[in-house]
Write an enzyme that holds these catalytic residues in place. Sequence first.
Site, PDB file in Angstrom:
ATOM      1  N   SER B  37       0.923  -1.225  -0.141  1.00 11.14           N
ATOM      2  CA  SER B  37       0.005   0.203   0.099  1.00 11.14           C
ATOM      3  C   SER B  37       0.967   1.490  -0.096  1.00 11.14           C
ATOM      4  CB  SER B  37      -1.409   0.183   1.361  1.00 11.14           C
ATOM      5  OG  SER B  37      -2.137   0.965   1.396  1.00 11.14           O
ATOM      6  N   GLU B  38       0.525   1.957  -1.029  1.00 17.46           N
ATOM      7  CA  GLU B  38       1.794   2.927  -0.587  1.00 17.46           C
ATOM      8  C   GLU B  38       2.136   3.924  -0.100  1.00 17.46           C
ATOM      9  OE1 GLU B  38      -1.076   2.634  -2.996  1.00 17.46           O
ATOM     10  OE2 GLU B  38      -2.013   3.895  -4.121  1.00 17.46           O
ATOM     11  N   ASN B  39       0.867   4.153   0.691  1.00 18.50           N
ATOM     12  CA  ASN B  39       1.324   5.057   2.094  1.00 18.50           C
ATOM     13  C   ASN B  39       2.244   4.387   3.132  1.00 18.50           C
ATOM     14  OD1 ASN B  39      -1.147   2.929   2.349  1.00 18.50           O
ATOM     15  ND2 ASN B  39      -0.720   4.079   4.602  1.00 18.50           N
TER      16      ASN B  39
END
Lengths: 233, 209
Positions: B37-39
């Site tokens: 998840s890119e966060n």
Amino acid sequence: MSGFDKVVNSYEEALAGLADGMTLLAGGFGLCGIPEGLIAQIKKSGVKNLTVVSNNAGVDDFGLGLLLQDRQVKKMVSSYVGENALFEKQVLEGELEIELTPQGTLAEKMRAGGAGIPAFYTATGYGTPVGEGKEEREFNGRMYILEESISGDFAIVKGWKADRYGNVVYRHTAQNFNPSVATAGRVTVVEVEEIVEPGELDPMHIHTPGIYVDRLIQGTFEKRIEQRTVREA
Amino acid sequence: MRVAHEMHDGYYVNLGIGIPTLVANYIPDGMQVMMQSENGLLGMGPFPTDDKVDADMINAGKQTVTAVTGASIFSSAESFAMIRGGHVDLTVLGAFEVDAEGNIASWMIPKKLVKGMGGAMDLVAGADNIIVTMTHASKHGDSKLLPKCTLPLTGAGCIKKVVTNLAYIEIADNKFWLKERAPGVSVDEIVEKTAGEMVVPDHVPEMVF
């Protein structure tokens, strides 16, 4: 303050020197890991014409959205601003300028800004509206665009714990943009849930070393959730 | 779901926000896949039970999530270093349009308010193995598989695989190549709803799930 002790005792002191027209970098992803007390103080101070660099713009009544209520922001540099109706209104009315930047490019711009690198080439955005007007160059058969780094007059950061020397640890995905933001402020202010004495945090586990931190304050946090999603027990 | 067939044991996978997150429900038993998840989370788990909800633990869609055993958490800069650096094995994301040159448009409709590209441009620029999932045509019947994208691009020349509600299609040599059709869908319907040039073999197998 003396020596390496970065702790300040009031929000006024934490943001002393923040003035109209400055560039402010803010950590956080959505409403996760945002420096709530520092944002509240900026609203209270009434400072105007800010350029704010933050992945998102909060929601209407929380986070950076609070600064839009009194039109304190002149320009936002963000990757996604979809959760804020007030933001949309001000953009459509021409009161607020927006520079949309790909999320990874935005993170790298601040990482580079804090690391003394003025610009970098990335394939992200090549051939898209983001690449228009930017220098292009080929490396190993692939096209890249030149992106300039970002640094700010002030950086506001939300940590979990820090020692008095400003060594910061983040909690879970509340880390997000905070470590990069912390490196890229001329004055970096960190708001944490708990301040401990030097030596209480394991040096191996520090995310942001105290050298990047100028001021440190302990706050209390609402930690509002944007999308509460659960499964059956 | 067809996309699950593109996953392999030991893959690190980024699923774009929205419809493609459904893919996570179709990973075969016994296969180990880590969701990025890119966060800043590698090893995203399911939603938490009500008593385990934690405001500090969210995914890129800002939903509360958990971390699986063996997960890691890091900064956004680190997250996009692994994306841009080509370390993620498979990226699945949605789109408005894809064209025969492998261009993708997924973030901006002119004259409508633009909310932002988020991490989509970084994902399509960084990944070698990308699958676009979308409906084959719009609600009005307009093809989304075009000779040339009409909307502003998210990435240029980066898409090689598309899974729609009608077909699995690959992109090469400025053409669409029809590989599989969804159960019960005729080749004629796929051809009719594909605006870009498409190569159709004599035999088009049905997708196997």
